[in-house]
Write an enzyme that holds these catalytic residues in place. Structure first.
Site, mmCIF file in Angstrom:
data_model
loop_
_atom_site.group_PDB
_atom_site.id
_atom_site.type_symbol
_atom_site.label_atom_id
_atom_site.label_comp_id
_atom_site.label_asym_id
_atom_site.label_seq_id
_atom_site.Cartn_x
_atom_site.Cartn_y
_atom_site.Cartn_z
ATOM 1 N N LYS A 184 -19.592 30.772 -101.477
ATOM 2 C CA LYS A 184 -18.250 30.726 -100.853
ATOM 3 C C LYS A 184 -17.556 32.040 -101.170
ATOM 4 O O LYS A 184 -17.827 32.658 -102.200
ATOM 5 C CB LYS A 184 -17.431 29.563 -101.425
ATOM 6 C CG LYS A 184 -16.297 29.114 -100.525
ATOM 7 C CD LYS A 184 -16.812 28.217 -99.431
ATOM 8 C CE LYS A 184 -15.734 27.613 -98.593
ATOM 9 N NZ LYS A 184 -16.265 26.552 -97.727
ATOM 10 N N ALA B 140 -11.762 19.639 -87.227
ATOM 11 C CA ALA B 140 -12.521 18.458 -87.659
ATOM 12 C C ALA B 140 -11.880 17.176 -87.108
ATOM 13 O O ALA B 140 -12.560 16.342 -86.494
ATOM 14 C CB ALA B 140 -12.583 18.421 -89.184
HETATM 15 P P1 NAD Z 1 -7.903 23.230 -89.009
HETATM 16 O O1 NAD Z 1 -7.026 24.323 -89.546
HETATM 17 O O2 NAD Z 1 -8.490 23.357 -87.662
HETATM 18 O O3 NAD Z 1 -7.084 21.849 -89.037
HETATM 19 C C1 NAD Z 1 -6.373 21.396 -90.154
HETATM 20 C C2 NAD Z 1 -5.341 20.396 -89.678
HETATM 21 O O4 NAD Z 1 -4.675 19.884 -90.825
HETATM 22 C C3 NAD Z 1 -4.258 20.995 -88.782
HETATM 23 O O5 NAD Z 1 -3.943 20.080 -87.759
HETATM 24 C C4 NAD Z 1 -3.061 21.145 -89.718
HETATM 25 O O6 NAD Z 1 -1.824 21.080 -89.038
HETATM 26 C C5 NAD Z 1 -3.269 19.933 -90.593
HETATM 27 N N1 NAD Z 1 -2.529 20.000 -91.852
HETATM 28 C C6 NAD Z 1 -2.216 21.078 -92.603
HETATM 29 N N2 NAD Z 1 -1.465 20.703 -93.641
HETATM 30 C C7 NAD Z 1 -1.305 19.362 -93.547
HETATM 31 C C8 NAD Z 1 -0.641 18.398 -94.320
HETATM 32 N N3 NAD Z 1 0.052 18.727 -95.404
HETATM 33 N N4 NAD Z 1 -0.726 17.105 -93.924
HETATM 34 C C9 NAD Z 1 -1.400 16.747 -92.814
HETATM 35 N N5 NAD Z 1 -2.034 17.615 -92.039
HETATM 36 C C10 NAD Z 1 -2.000 18.910 -92.407
HETATM 37 O O7 NAD Z 1 -9.012 23.018 -90.142
HETATM 38 P P2 NAD Z 1 -10.390 22.234 -89.983
HETATM 39 O O8 NAD Z 1 -11.452 23.227 -89.694
HETATM 40 O O9 NAD Z 1 -10.213 21.047 -89.135
HETATM 41 O O10 NAD Z 1 -10.611 21.791 -91.511
HETATM 42 C C11 NAD Z 1 -9.978 20.640 -92.045
HETATM 43 C C12 NAD Z 1 -10.713 20.218 -93.299
HETATM 44 O O11 NAD Z 1 -12.075 19.967 -92.960
HETATM 45 C C13 NAD Z 1 -10.737 21.261 -94.406
HETATM 46 O O12 NAD Z 1 -10.713 20.609 -95.658
HETATM 47 C C14 NAD Z 1 -12.075 21.943 -94.211
HETATM 48 O O13 NAD Z 1 -12.555 22.542 -95.413
HETATM 49 C C15 NAD Z 1 -12.912 20.749 -93.805
HETATM 50 N N6 NAD Z 1 -14.130 21.144 -93.108
HETATM 51 C C16 NAD Z 1 -14.091 21.690 -91.857
HETATM 52 C C17 NAD Z 1 -15.266 22.074 -91.245
HETATM 53 C C18 NAD Z 1 -15.273 22.643 -89.851
HETATM 54 O O14 NAD Z 1 -16.371 22.859 -89.322
HETATM 55 N N7 NAD Z 1 -14.133 22.853 -89.224
HETATM 56 C C19 NAD Z 1 -16.500 21.906 -91.917
HETATM 57 C C20 NAD Z 1 -16.520 21.323 -93.173
HETATM 58 C C21 NAD Z 1 -15.312 20.951 -93.767
#
Ligand code: NAD
Length: 422
Positions: free
Chosen positions: A110, A228
């Protein structure tokens, strides 16, 4: 450091697994420490002509099963630069366990740069100069057979392409396999966009089967409506589930009748929030987590389900699409309440699995169809779910402890066969 220190949480989870597996202290120590943490200084010329010094990291936790794999984030966590170093170390360890549990031939890495491009409103040119300088600074330790980064918080296919291009120019060869999460025309894989959400849905489907609950008609609450969360919502809706509550950083909304996910996604795209969507009632993010539902999907941030929330959740299944949403003290509470918690290292592993398929396609120079890629992922994640679920039932432990024990034992097996050299 507070008890929210991610490195402490990652170490505690490893300790639990080592205890369960009766591993010796020296092995535990070997598994806990990252192999290498590179910290780099990044002098960058900004648009106003001034130079700014940024700090970047790459933590390489373990490569006994294959090259390091894991994202690169551009972020500025509250604890500052020192906190970020511990955060990437923890996240690199989780990547080791995630790659082992989904059984791809990778270890864990990472990295990132301490900068918030959104808050600072960096221009595309400034972003590119930071990205390329970072790629140059870590170029000696990355490579298609060494360490393969990917997008993470506030980085996208654009930055991945710039890293690939910088690395390829330094090497003098075309190296698409040095990084994943690239746009399709740069060697990216089809279905990578939906991979994390769809993989999480396959896990939820298996969990429902195990408690004989029909997906059709079940009620789902999702915290976080980003990459996600949106695809979890979309695919569960296709299977007949009702998405009754969602939230984002501005707060949450609820509707007993369920939302039309496509319309909600369009609304969020237009207004930048889910708030104010037609026929919805406003709720707080805390209320969303304790909403009565069948499935709760934390898909936003880490450290959301603390002891108080765990005592109050009213669902049958928690599917951790986000990384680290549940605090260690909450796991036993959820297990005692007979809630199935599908741990992050399994629930969101669809993303890294399709990243693996992207790397395989880059190495072959041959590209599969969307259906090929999705069906390979479905098979792999469903099988992994069954292995972990059976282990958890047999040993009467929660699924996180089961997943960690299986992942750790796979890494230990690889280490023992390879041995110590020199
Ligand atoms: P993203 O930035 O696309 O979406 C995150 C969402 O969470 C947004 O809608 C944002 O407004 C919301 N958010 C932020 N703060 C918040 C709060 N306090 N309360 C509620 N909602 C809140 O990010 P993502 O890629 O969807 O990632 C989300 C999670 O999934 C992270 O923990 C990331 O590490 C994990 N993840 C994502 C992927 C991927 O492929 N996108 C893969 C593995 C893990």
């Amino acid at each position: 450091m507070s008890r929210l220190d991610p490195w402490k949480n990652a170490t505690k989870q490893l300790d639990d697994a080592c205890r369960l597996l009766n591993l010796s202290d020296d092995l535990r120590e070997y598994l806990a420490q990252p192999n290498k943490v590179l910290r780099v200084k990044l002098p960058v010329k900004m648009d106003n002509g001034n130079m700014r010094i940024f700090t970047g990291f790459r933590s390489q936790h373990n490569n006994d099963r294959g090259p390091y794999k894991g994202g690169i984030r551009f972020f500025d966590p509250d604890g500052g630069i020192e906190y970020m170093e511990r955060e990437v170390m923890a996240l690199s360890a989780w990547m080791t366990w995630k790659c082992a549990i989904i059984d791809v031939p990778f270890g864990g890495g990472k990295g990132g740069v301490f900068v918030n491009p959104k808050k600072e409103k960096l221009s595309p040119n400034e972003m590119e100069r930071i990205t390329r300088r970072f790629a140059y600074a870590i170029s000696e330790i990355i490579g298609p057979k060494k360490d393969i980064p990917a997008p993470d918080v506030y980085t996208t296919g654009t930055e991945m392409t710039q890293i690939m291009d910088t690395f390829s120019k330094l090497e003098g060869t075309y190296e698409p396999g040095v990084i994943t999460g690239k746009p399709i025309n740069q060697g990216g894989s089809l279905a990578r966009d939906v991979a994390t959400g769809l993989g999480c849905v396959y896990c939820i489907r298996e969990a429902c089967k195990s408690i004989k609950m029909k997906v059709n008609g079940m009620h789902v609450a999702i915290q976080g409506f980003g990459n996600a969360g949106i695809f979890v919502a979309e695919y569960l809706e296709k299977m007949g589930a009702k998405i009754i509550a969602v939230s984002d950083s501005q707060g949450g909304i609820i509707s007993k009748n369920g939302f039309n996910v496509k319309k909600l996604a369009e609304y969020k795209q237009k207004t930048k929030s889910v708030n104010g969507f037609i026929n919805s009632k406003k709720i707080t993010n805390k209320e969303l987590l304790t909403t009565k539902c069948d499935v709760l999907v934390p898909a936003a941030l880490e450290n959301q389900i603390d002891v108080k929330v765990a005592n109050n959740v009213k669902c049958k299944i928690i599917a951790e699409a986000a990384n680290g949403p549940t605090l260690p003290d909450s796991d036993d509470i959820l297990y005692d309440k007979k809630i199935i918690t599908i741990p992050d290292i399994l629930a969101n592993s669809g993303g890294v699995y399709i990243s693996y398929l992207e790397w395989v396609q880059n190495n072959m120079g041959y590209y599969w169809t969307r259906e090929d890629v999705i069906s390979k992922m479905e098979q792999k994640i469903t099988n992994s779910y069954k292995i972990i679920s059976n282990f958890s039932k047999k040993n009467k432990i929660d699924m996180r402890k089961a997943a960690m024990a299986i992942a750790v034992s796979r890494v230990v097996d690889a280490f023992k066969v390879r041995g110590i050299w020199p």
